[in-house]
Design a protein around this motif. Structure first.
Motif, PDB file in Angstrom:
ATOM      1  N   LEU A 286       0.827  -1.208   0.000  1.00 50.25           N
ATOM      2  CA  LEU A 286       0.000   0.000   0.000  1.00 50.25           C
ATOM      3  C   LEU A 286       0.857   1.253   0.000  1.00 50.25           C
ATOM      4  O   LEU A 286       0.536   2.250  -0.658  1.00 50.25           O
ATOM      5  N   ARG A 287       1.956   1.223   0.741  1.00 50.72           N
ATOM      6  CA  ARG A 287       2.878   2.372   0.726  1.00 50.72           C
ATOM      7  C   ARG A 287       3.480   2.553  -0.671  1.00 50.72           C
ATOM      8  O   ARG A 287       3.684   3.692  -1.126  1.00 50.72           O
TER       9      ARG A 287
ATOM     10  N   GLU B 226      -0.017  10.231   4.303  1.00 52.69           N
ATOM     11  CA  GLU B 226       0.347  11.644   4.206  1.00 52.69           C
ATOM     12  C   GLU B 226      -0.430  12.351   3.104  1.00 52.69           C
ATOM     13  O   GLU B 226      -0.660  13.558   3.167  1.00 52.69           O
ATOM     14  N   SER B 227      -0.853  11.581   2.095  1.00 51.70           N
ATOM     15  CA  SER B 227      -1.616  12.138   0.981  1.00 51.70           C
ATOM     16  C   SER B 227      -3.059  12.433   1.352  1.00 51.70           C
ATOM     17  O   SER B 227      -3.780  13.089   0.585  1.00 51.70           O
ATOM     18  N   GLY B 228      -3.522  11.941   2.514  1.00 51.25           N
ATOM     19  CA  GLY B 228      -4.913  12.097   2.913  1.00 51.25           C
ATOM     20  C   GLY B 228      -5.763  10.874   2.656  1.00 51.25           C
ATOM     21  O   GLY B 228      -6.918  10.810   3.092  1.00 51.25           O
ATOM     22  N   VAL B 229      -5.225   9.888   1.950  1.00 46.84           N
ATOM     23  CA  VAL B 229      -5.936   8.632   1.719  1.00 46.84           C
ATOM     24  C   VAL B 229      -6.018   7.854   3.030  1.00 46.84           C
ATOM     25  O   VAL B 229      -5.077   7.863   3.837  1.00 46.84           O
TER      26      VAL B 229
ATOM     27  N   GLY C  78       2.113   5.989  -0.956  1.00 44.87           N
ATOM     28  CA  GLY C  78       3.031   6.863  -0.241  1.00 44.87           C
ATOM     29  C   GLY C  78       3.099   6.531   1.241  1.00 44.87           C
ATOM     30  O   GLY C  78       2.530   5.541   1.707  1.00 44.87           O
ATOM     31  N   ASP C  79       3.772   7.373   2.002  1.00 45.79           N
ATOM     32  CA  ASP C  79       4.028   7.073   3.412  1.00 45.79           C
ATOM     33  C   ASP C  79       2.790   7.240   4.284  1.00 45.79           C
ATOM     34  O   ASP C  79       1.867   8.001   3.975  1.00 45.79           O
TER      35      ASP C  79
ATOM     36  N   LEU D  14      11.721   1.251   6.355  1.00 48.54           N
ATOM     37  CA  LEU D  14      11.563   1.572   7.772  1.00 48.54           C
ATOM     38  C   LEU D  14      10.149   2.056   8.078  1.00 48.54           C
ATOM     39  O   LEU D  14       9.582   1.755   9.139  1.00 48.54           O
ATOM     40  N   ASN D  15       9.518   2.798   7.140  1.00 51.03           N
ATOM     41  CA  ASN D  15       8.162   3.291   7.389  1.00 51.03           C
ATOM     42  C   ASN D  15       7.159   2.137   7.433  1.00 51.03           C
ATOM     43  O   ASN D  15       6.191   2.177   8.197  1.00 51.03           O
ATOM     44  N   SER D  16       7.387   1.086   6.648  1.00 48.92           N
ATOM     45  CA  SER D  16       6.505  -0.082   6.695  1.00 48.92           C
ATOM     46  C   SER D  16       6.613  -0.783   8.043  1.00 48.92           C
ATOM     47  O   SER D  16       5.604  -1.204   8.625  1.00 48.92           O
TER      48      SER D  16
END
Length: 288
Positions: free
Chosen positions: A152-153, A191-194, A157-158, A274-276
């Motif tokens: 999904l990232r 971060e995109s609002g999704v 995105g993050d 790392l964000n995942s």
């Protein structure tokens, strides 16, 4: 060129399969004696110690199986060392390499995504001891659903925030040795609002039905992702693949990056991955 395992018999068995003579039970000895171009680090997440930092200091490319660790601060330290060393690094998120993933990524560049869903309903009994224990694997959401969160990232995105509720397993509810939650319900804000919802369950123990898919809903578009084919509004799109070809593609990408000494040639370098890891460990923290 070399295999290393604390279990010498296991190391020798694998070495024989691949025609390798050098076998070690101490990775420090291996690093001292061998001239290595790359290392595959395939160990449970609680056993990470200093391999990442040694590789970074010696300029050795590194492939790390997910989840990278259960300690986010340790992961940040490894990330910093890897980036300082400038080495090629890849975390084992092979799903980014499916043709269906490339199709969805391309479609979403021309869509306006609003929300997404992960559905991961397991069937069967535990396969390994350590993946059945919360303290050793972090739970199914960390140990396996991380693949889908990472994907999904890749699409969206993050992630910036997470909330979660789990349905815990009582001691008598088995099957042994499992002590993992029955159900994981996790919400994400990107971060995109999704927004996205991920549901993982381990309650289909004795039946042969399961579901593993991702839905991404945009304006006038519902995209279904699975490993074989992307489908938009119930119509197949892009290339269809059979089998687990993404594993081979991922390995080929890593080898090419090692040969070129180019960290940008892989799709899931340690820093990005790392964000995942933070997203799934954050779910555990929220549900606690």
């Amino acid at each position: 060129k070399a295999f290393c395992d604390v279990n010498e018999q296991s190391a020798r068995e694998q070495a024989e399969v691949y025609g390798v003579e050098n076998v070690y039970t101490d990775h420090h000895e291996m690093f001292e004696k061998e001239e290595l171009d790359g290392v595959y680090l395939c160990i449970p997440p609680t056993l990470h110690d200093d391999v990442e930092t040694i590789c970074a200091e010696k300029g050795i490319a590194l492939f790390i199986e997910k989840p990278q660790t259960l300690d986010i601060q340790q992961a940040v330290g490894f990330r910093d060392a890897i980036e300082k060393g400038g080495i090629v690094s890849q975390v084992g998120f092979m799903s980014r390499y499916y043709a269906s993933s490339e199709t969805v990524e391309g479609l979403l560049k021309e869509r306006t995504p609003r929300h997404a869903q992960i559905q991961l309903f397991y069937t069967g009994t535990p396969a390994r001891f350590w993946t059945s224990r919360m303290d050793l694997c972090g739970g199914t959401f960390v140990e396996n659903t991380i693949h889908y969160v990472d994907l999904l990232r890749y699409f969206l995105g993050d992630i910036k925030s997470v909330s979660a509720f789990y349905v815990d397993r009582k001691p008598e509810e088995g099957p042994p040795p499992m002590d993992l939650p029955h159900v994981y319900n996790v919400n994400y804000m990107f971060e995109s609002g999704v927004t996205a919802n991920a549901t993982t369950s381990r309650v289909l123990t004795n039946v042969k039905v399961s579901r593993r898919e991702i839905l991404v809903v945009s304006d006038d578009s519902m995209i279904l992702w699975n490993t074989n084919q992307a489908i938009e509004n119930e119509e197949p799109v892009g290339t269809r693949e059979e089998g687990n070809v993404a594993f081979a593609k991922q390995a080929q990408a890593f080898v090419k990056a090692v040969r070129a000494k180019d960290p940008k040639m892989v799709k899931s370098p340690y820093g990005d991955a790392l964000n995942s890891l933070a997203a799934v460990l954050g779910a555990n923290a929220s549900a606690a």
